[in-house]
Scaffold this motif. Structure first.
Motif: not given
Length: 254
Positions: A148-164
């Motif tokens: 929820k905090h990163l705005g992704v689903k499992r195994n997706e990468v954040t738009k800035d490429g920083m987190f998954s």
């Protein structure tokens, strides 16, 4: 590629009576098959860096010359560190060539172990333990808070490429459950780190993410200020002094 997995996929398509969208990896199927893409296909050139070539030679030297294929896991790990957290098929082919083994043998190892990523991950790859002790202690809430905090689903990468965010089975810190680990690929293979963060809460994992985003280094290990490593909260209640040797043995004579 990965012939058995492709055959199984074709059979599943036939049974379902429809074609799978090649851009979608259905549930756990991403673990089992490879799809060529512009940045992940056998025609993309891949090579170990010069420092890593030296490391490759050093790793192979640990094994008898007729058993150098035993280095495959170590070389896959090194390739993953060099390539920003994931292993393209061309890197697997290079490892097969280096070790003198059939490429399918490398594919078999890379697809068997969940520690190897065959799709892009974030520079910080956050892995939530999903095994029973951590689940009982709230790992589902930990993962939900991260996604929820990163705005992704499992195994997706954040738009800035920083987190998954991914899931990993037991990492051996059950006494300090729940826990996550962070694979840090921001500094390449030379500065790669893989750190445990234990006794985490939904609030604390978000704090850890924001510290990483700011370039800070969160303290590793237990995140419970009342514990020391794996000791009980509030301090020890037993074993408060040096243990006494048994009276029936002279330990110094051993």
């Amino acid at each position: 590629m990965f012939g058995l997995a492709q055959a199984a996929r074709r059979a599943a398509v036939a049974l379902n009576g429809r074609r799978l969208n090649p851009g979608i990896r259905h549930f756990s199927a991403a673990l089992n098959y490879h799809l060529d893409s512009p940045d992940n296909n056998p025609n993309v050139a891949w090579e170990f860096t010069e420092p890593n070539k030296e490391r490759v030679r050093e790793i192979i030297s640990h094994y008898p010359s007729n058993y150098k294929q035993s280095a495959v896991i170590s070389l896959l790990d090194l390739a993953q560190q060099q390539h920003g957290g994931w292993i393209p098929v061309s890197a697997m082919n290079k490892i097969a060539e280096t070790l003198g083994m059939a490429p399918i043998r490398v594919y078999e190892v890379a697809t068997f172990y969940s520690m190897f990523n065959r799709a892009k991950v974030g520079k910080y790859h956050l892995l939530v333990c999903g095994t029973t002790p951590c689940m009982i202690r709230g790992s589902c809430d930990i993962e939900e808070a991260l996604l929820k905090h990163l705005g992704v689903k499992r195994n997706e990468v954040t738009k800035d490429g920083m987190f998954s965010v991914g899931e990993m089975e037991c990492m051996g810190c059950c006494v300090n459950a729940p826990m996550i680990t962070v694979a840090d690929y921001t500094k390449g293979s030379e500065g790669f780190s893989y750190n445990y963060y234990e006794d985490v809460t939904p609030k604390r994992v978000i704090e850890i993410v924001e510290m990483l985003r700011r370039g800070e280094t969160p303290p590793v290990g237990t995140q419970n200020p009342d514990r020391i490593k794996s000791g009980p909260a509030g301090g020890n209640t037993t074993l408060l002094s040096e243990p006494k040797p048994p009276p029936c043995r002279d330990l110094d004579a051993c």
